[in-house]
Design a protein around this motif. Structure first.
Motif, PDB file in Angstrom:
ATOM      1  N   UNK A  79       0.834  -1.212   0.000  1.00 53.92           N
ATOM      2  CA  UNK A  79       0.000   0.000   0.000  1.00 53.92           C
ATOM      3  C   UNK A  79       0.862   1.253   0.000  1.00 53.92           C
ATOM      4  N   UNK A  80       1.913   1.264   0.805  1.00 54.30           N
ATOM      5  CA  UNK A  80       2.800   2.430   0.839  1.00 54.30           C
ATOM      6  C   UNK A  80       3.593   2.563  -0.460  1.00 54.30           C
ATOM      7  N   UNK A  81       3.966   1.443  -1.049  1.00 57.02           N
ATOM      8  CA  UNK A  81       4.698   1.495  -2.317  1.00 57.02           C
ATOM      9  C   UNK A  81       3.859   2.160  -3.410  1.00 57.02           C
ATOM     10  N   UNK A  82       2.553   2.051  -3.312  1.00 57.04           N
ATOM     11  CA  UNK A  82       1.676   2.715  -4.265  1.00 57.04           C
ATOM     12  C   UNK A  82       1.392   4.163  -3.864  1.00 57.04           C
ATOM     13  N   UNK A  83       1.217   4.391  -2.554  1.00 61.11           N
ATOM     14  CA  UNK A  83       0.771   5.707  -2.090  1.00 61.11           C
ATOM     15  C   UNK A  83       1.899   6.730  -1.976  1.00 61.11           C
ATOM     16  N   UNK A  84       3.109   6.297  -1.646  1.00 62.34           N
ATOM     17  CA  UNK A  84       4.202   7.255  -1.432  1.00 62.34           C
ATOM     18  C   UNK A  84       4.522   8.052  -2.692  1.00 62.34           C
ATOM     19  N   UNK A  85       4.741   7.437  -3.850  1.00 59.09           N
ATOM     20  CA  UNK A  85       5.035   8.263  -5.033  1.00 59.09           C
ATOM     21  C   UNK A  85       3.869   9.140  -5.464  1.00 59.09           C
ATOM     22  N   UNK A  86       2.650   8.710  -5.152  1.00 68.11           N
ATOM     23  CA  UNK A  86       1.480   9.491  -5.542  1.00 68.11           C
ATOM     24  C   UNK A  86       1.242  10.686  -4.626  1.00 68.11           C
ATOM     25  N   UNK A  87       1.715  10.607  -3.375  1.00 65.71           N
ATOM     26  CA  UNK A  87       1.402  11.651  -2.394  1.00 65.71           C
ATOM     27  C   UNK A  87       2.616  12.397  -1.843  1.00 65.71           C
ATOM     28  N   UNK A  88       3.794  11.800  -1.940  1.00 66.05           N
ATOM     29  CA  UNK A  88       4.978  12.392  -1.323  1.00 66.05           C
ATOM     30  C   UNK A  88       5.988  12.884  -2.352  1.00 66.05           C
ATOM     31  N   UNK A  89       5.545  13.144  -3.570  1.00 65.74           N
ATOM     32  CA  UNK A  89       6.463  13.533  -4.629  1.00 65.74           C
ATOM     33  C   UNK A  89       7.464  14.625  -4.257  1.00 65.74           C
ATOM     34  N   UNK A  90       7.027  15.746  -3.656  1.00 62.93           N
ATOM     35  CA  UNK A  90       7.962  16.842  -3.330  1.00 62.93           C
ATOM     36  C   UNK A  90       9.006  16.496  -2.273  1.00 62.93           C
ATOM     37  N   UNK A  91       8.778  15.401  -1.495  1.00 58.97           N
ATOM     38  CA  UNK A  91       9.770  15.054  -0.466  1.00 58.97           C
ATOM     39  C   UNK A  91      10.480  13.736  -0.810  1.00 58.97           C
ATOM     40  N   UNK A  92      10.432  13.330  -2.076  1.00 63.68           N
ATOM     41  CA  UNK A  92      11.130  12.129  -2.527  1.00 63.68           C
ATOM     42  C   UNK A  92      12.380  12.507  -3.303  1.00 63.68           C
ATOM     43  N   UNK A  93      13.418  11.711  -3.142  1.00 57.99           N
ATOM     44  CA  UNK A  93      14.612  11.871  -3.951  1.00 57.99           C
ATOM     45  C   UNK A  93      15.054  10.493  -4.405  1.00 57.99           C
ATOM     46  N   UNK A  94      15.659  10.409  -5.574  1.00 59.14           N
ATOM     47  CA  UNK A  94      16.037   9.112  -6.143  1.00 59.14           C
ATOM     48  C   UNK A  94      17.544   9.050  -6.378  1.00 59.14           C
TER      49      UNK A  94
END
Length: 208
Positions: free
Chosen positions: A193-208
């Protein structure tokens, strides 16, 4: 007319039938599945999420009752510990663009409850090893991003349920394997569930 000799033959025949049934019951009751290796405790898998936060905080608000019908407190690891392990291995703080930003992983519920099921009596109860207990599990967690003032910028809430049953004649090791599988299932579901929700909701605080 019923003679003593014929009556005796009937009794012997009936007795033979009873012995045959009893032998059959004993044979069926003695059958067992081949032993299999117990499942391993949960280990997170897959890629981690790199978050632009200064630190990760794990908070547990769930308080285990530690009395029946709950059995979650008796497990190793407990569902709470398995969920915390997932968070600490999958959520990686990489430093905040805005100083003071944090991620909070909150475990609100991580329970497993034992429910006794009705089982048949009589001959069926001797022959058939029916399900006697059901274990109902609930894992409920939140993931928040908070800024330096404590304001919650983003939040993901996930709840997952799972159940398993065990047979009346299950050994303790078989029950324990069921509990481990149940815990693993819960945390795996949460992770997906988090693997689906994190990129959809946390985009501005994600780094790759």
């Amino acid at each position: 007319m019923i003679t003593l000799q014929s009556t005796r033959r009937n009794m012997l025949a009936q007795g033979g039938s009873f012995l045959l049934v009893a032998a059959g019951i004993g044979s069926l009751a003695g059958c067992a599945d081949p032993a299999k290796s117990p499942p391993s405790a949960f280990t997170p898998s897959g890629s981690s999420w790199n978050l632009l936060v200064d630190r990760l905080e794990v908070e547990v608000t769930y308080v285990a009752p530690k009395v029946a019908p709950n059995i979650d407190h008796t497990l190793t690891p407990t569902p709470t510990q398995a969920a915390e392990l997932w968070a600490r291995q999958k959520l990686v703080p990489r430093g905040a663009q805005a100083p003071g930003t944090i991620a909070r992983f909150i475990i609100r519920r991580a329970s497993i409850v034992e429910v006794a099921l009705s089982t048949p009596g009589g001959i069926r109860g001797l022959i058939v090893d029916d399900a006697a207990f059901r274990y109902d599990a609930i894992l409920e967690v939140d993931l928040e991003i908070r800024n330096a003032t404590g304001f919650r910028d983003r939040q993901i809430s996930v709840r997952r349920d799972a159940s398993r049953t065990v047979k009346e004649r299950a050994t303790f090791d078989e029950r324990r394997a069921t509990w481990i599988e149940l815990t693993n299932d819960l945390v795996t579901q949460i992770g997906r569930s988090f693997d689906q929700a994190i990129p959809a909701n946390f985009g501005p605080v994600l780094t790759y």
